[in-house]
Design a protein around this motif. Sequence first.
Motif, mmCIF file in Angstrom:
data_model
loop_
_atom_site.group_PDB
_atom_site.id
_atom_site.type_symbol
_atom_site.label_atom_id
_atom_site.label_comp_id
_atom_site.label_asym_id
_atom_site.label_seq_id
_atom_site.Cartn_x
_atom_site.Cartn_y
_atom_site.Cartn_z
ATOM 1 N N UNK A 64 -1.217 50.321 35.420
ATOM 2 C CA UNK A 64 -1.064 49.996 34.008
ATOM 3 C C UNK A 64 0.325 49.416 33.732
ATOM 4 N N UNK A 65 1.338 50.037 34.297
ATOM 5 C CA UNK A 65 2.704 49.564 34.090
ATOM 6 C C UNK A 65 2.877 48.153 34.654
ATOM 7 N N UNK A 66 2.264 47.901 35.810
ATOM 8 C CA UNK A 66 2.369 46.591 36.453
ATOM 9 C C UNK A 66 1.425 45.560 35.840
ATOM 10 N N UNK A 67 0.624 45.977 34.854
ATOM 11 C CA UNK A 67 -0.323 45.105 34.164
ATOM 12 C C UNK A 67 -1.301 44.441 35.142
ATOM 13 N N UNK A 68 -1.844 45.246 36.052
ATOM 14 C CA UNK A 68 -2.783 44.738 37.043
ATOM 15 C C UNK A 68 -4.239 44.916 36.627
ATOM 16 N N UNK A 69 -4.481 45.560 35.486
ATOM 17 C CA UNK A 69 -5.841 45.810 35.028
ATOM 18 C C UNK A 69 -6.220 44.843 33.912
ATOM 19 N N UNK A 70 -7.510 44.528 33.826
ATOM 20 C CA UNK A 70 -8.015 43.729 32.719
ATOM 21 C C UNK A 70 -8.006 44.577 31.454
ATOM 22 N N UNK A 71 -7.840 43.942 30.297
ATOM 23 C CA UNK A 71 -7.794 44.704 29.051
ATOM 24 C C UNK A 71 -8.552 44.003 27.938
ATOM 25 N N UNK A 72 -9.081 44.800 27.024
ATOM 26 C CA UNK A 72 -9.743 44.308 25.811
ATOM 27 C C UNK A 72 -9.419 45.289 24.706
ATOM 28 N N UNK A 73 -9.309 44.810 23.457
ATOM 29 C CA UNK A 73 -8.901 45.708 22.384
ATOM 30 C C UNK A 73 -9.511 45.307 21.050
ATOM 31 N N UNK A 74 -9.440 46.229 20.091
ATOM 32 C CA UNK A 74 -9.805 45.936 18.713
ATOM 33 C C UNK A 74 -8.998 46.821 17.781
ATOM 34 N N UNK A 75 -8.890 46.420 16.520
ATOM 35 C CA UNK A 75 -8.208 47.182 15.481
ATOM 36 C C UNK A 75 -9.236 47.695 14.472
ATOM 37 N N UNK A 76 -8.895 48.786 13.767
ATOM 38 C CA UNK A 76 -9.776 49.284 12.721
ATOM 39 C C UNK A 76 -8.957 49.888 11.578
ATOM 40 N N UNK A 77 -9.608 50.032 10.435
ATOM 41 C CA UNK A 77 -8.971 50.621 9.253
ATOM 42 C C UNK A 77 -9.844 51.742 8.718
ATOM 43 N N UNK A 78 -9.229 52.886 8.432
ATOM 44 C CA UNK A 78 -9.910 54.029 7.808
ATOM 45 C C UNK A 78 -9.105 54.462 6.595
ATOM 46 N N UNK A 79 -9.439 53.929 5.417
ATOM 47 C CA UNK A 79 -8.675 54.228 4.213
ATOM 48 C C UNK A 79 -7.210 53.872 4.447
ATOM 49 N N UNK A 80 -6.316 54.855 4.519
ATOM 50 C CA UNK A 80 -4.896 54.582 4.721
ATOM 51 C C UNK A 80 -4.486 54.656 6.190
ATOM 52 N N UNK A 81 -5.433 54.861 7.073
ATOM 53 C CA UNK A 81 -5.147 54.997 8.493
ATOM 54 C C UNK A 81 -5.466 53.700 9.232
ATOM 55 N N UNK A 82 -4.516 53.222 10.021
ATOM 56 C CA UNK A 82 -4.725 52.049 10.868
ATOM 57 C C UNK A 82 -4.882 52.496 12.310
ATOM 58 N N UNK A 83 -5.780 51.852 13.051
ATOM 59 C CA UNK A 83 -6.018 52.231 14.436
ATOM 60 C C UNK A 83 -6.107 51.035 15.356
ATOM 61 N N UNK A 84 -5.842 51.287 16.630
ATOM 62 C CA UNK A 84 -5.948 50.267 17.659
ATOM 63 C C UNK A 84 -6.465 50.927 18.934
ATOM 64 N N UNK A 85 -7.409 50.260 19.597
ATOM 65 C CA UNK A 85 -7.987 50.792 20.832
ATOM 66 C C UNK A 85 -7.888 49.717 21.913
ATOM 67 N N UNK A 202 -16.818 50.305 22.841
ATOM 68 C CA UNK A 202 -15.989 49.530 23.762
ATOM 69 C C UNK A 202 -16.291 48.036 23.766
ATOM 70 N N UNK A 203 -17.400 47.616 23.151
ATOM 71 C CA UNK A 203 -17.716 46.189 23.096
ATOM 72 C C UNK A 203 -17.230 45.511 21.819
ATOM 73 N N UNK A 204 -16.585 46.291 20.940
ATOM 74 C CA UNK A 204 -16.062 45.705 19.707
ATOM 75 C C UNK A 204 -14.841 44.837 20.003
ATOM 76 N N UNK A 205 -14.617 43.844 19.147
ATOM 77 C CA UNK A 205 -13.464 42.965 19.285
ATOM 78 C C UNK A 205 -12.904 42.630 17.909
ATOM 79 N N UNK A 206 -11.648 42.176 17.889
ATOM 80 C CA UNK A 206 -11.045 41.770 16.632
ATOM 81 C C UNK A 206 -10.719 42.945 15.744
ATOM 82 N N UNK A 207 -11.135 42.872 14.472
ATOM 83 C CA UNK A 207 -10.864 43.909 13.491
ATOM 84 C C UNK A 207 -12.165 44.419 12.914
ATOM 85 N N UNK A 208 -12.301 45.744 12.781
ATOM 86 C CA UNK A 208 -13.553 46.323 12.338
ATOM 87 C C UNK A 208 -13.293 47.455 11.345
ATOM 88 N N UNK A 209 -14.371 47.981 10.771
ATOM 89 C CA UNK A 209 -14.256 49.101 9.839
ATOM 90 C C UNK A 209 -13.978 50.389 10.606
#
Length: 212
Positions: A64-85, A202-209
């Motif tokens: 992970x530190x060497x950035x040798x793994x593939x990655x995918x991510x998405x963001x979400x919003x829950x009222x006043x809470x922001x999240x990232x996966x 895990x298949x979500x992308x971009x920004x979601x609820x």
Amino acid sequence: MKKLILLPSFILLFSCENKKKDTDSNLQSDSLQTFSAKDSLHTNNSPQSLEEIKTEYTLLNNQLIAKKLDSANFDYECNEVSGNVVYYSENGELKSIKHFHGDSHFSSVENYYLKNGKPFFIFQEETVWNFDGGTPEKPETKDDVKEKRFYYVNDQLISCRDKKYTIRTKNQSKPENVSDGESKNCNDSELRKTFEILIKNQNKKGKTDCIL
């Protein structure tokens, strides 16, 4: 989570982004990495002891530190809470999940380390921050941090450890100098529920609820 009074946007962004960056550096200095490692990443066997968990963690975290793994991510919003996966994988196999979420005064980062699709180690860091003196032009802050470590063999929790420390603007303490200890509350039920939710999304992308 209790509703909190929102602070100026620059303070919120500065705090939350620093929490995400600080967690990465804290993981790099985690005590698990002090153990010698042998190449077990390419075997199909799950860790069967605390020592094997430490070895597997060290090898995976180095990737992970060497950035040798593939990655995918998405963001979400829950009222006043922001999240990232963020999902990390190798040759299509999921190896790790990083989950960040927070509001104006609280943030949590959970790192799930996987073998054969199941966690063998979970690291969680929760931070509550408040103003701690200073001036309106140059405020000082205080971060109260809780770290928790969960160890698994064959998907069964065998041990958990925790530690607490405080970081102040005017007194930068070193978390690595604070020793951890066996936890008196070895409850991982909420983390396991969150893990199942993250797997389903895990298949979500971009920004979601809200997903939680």
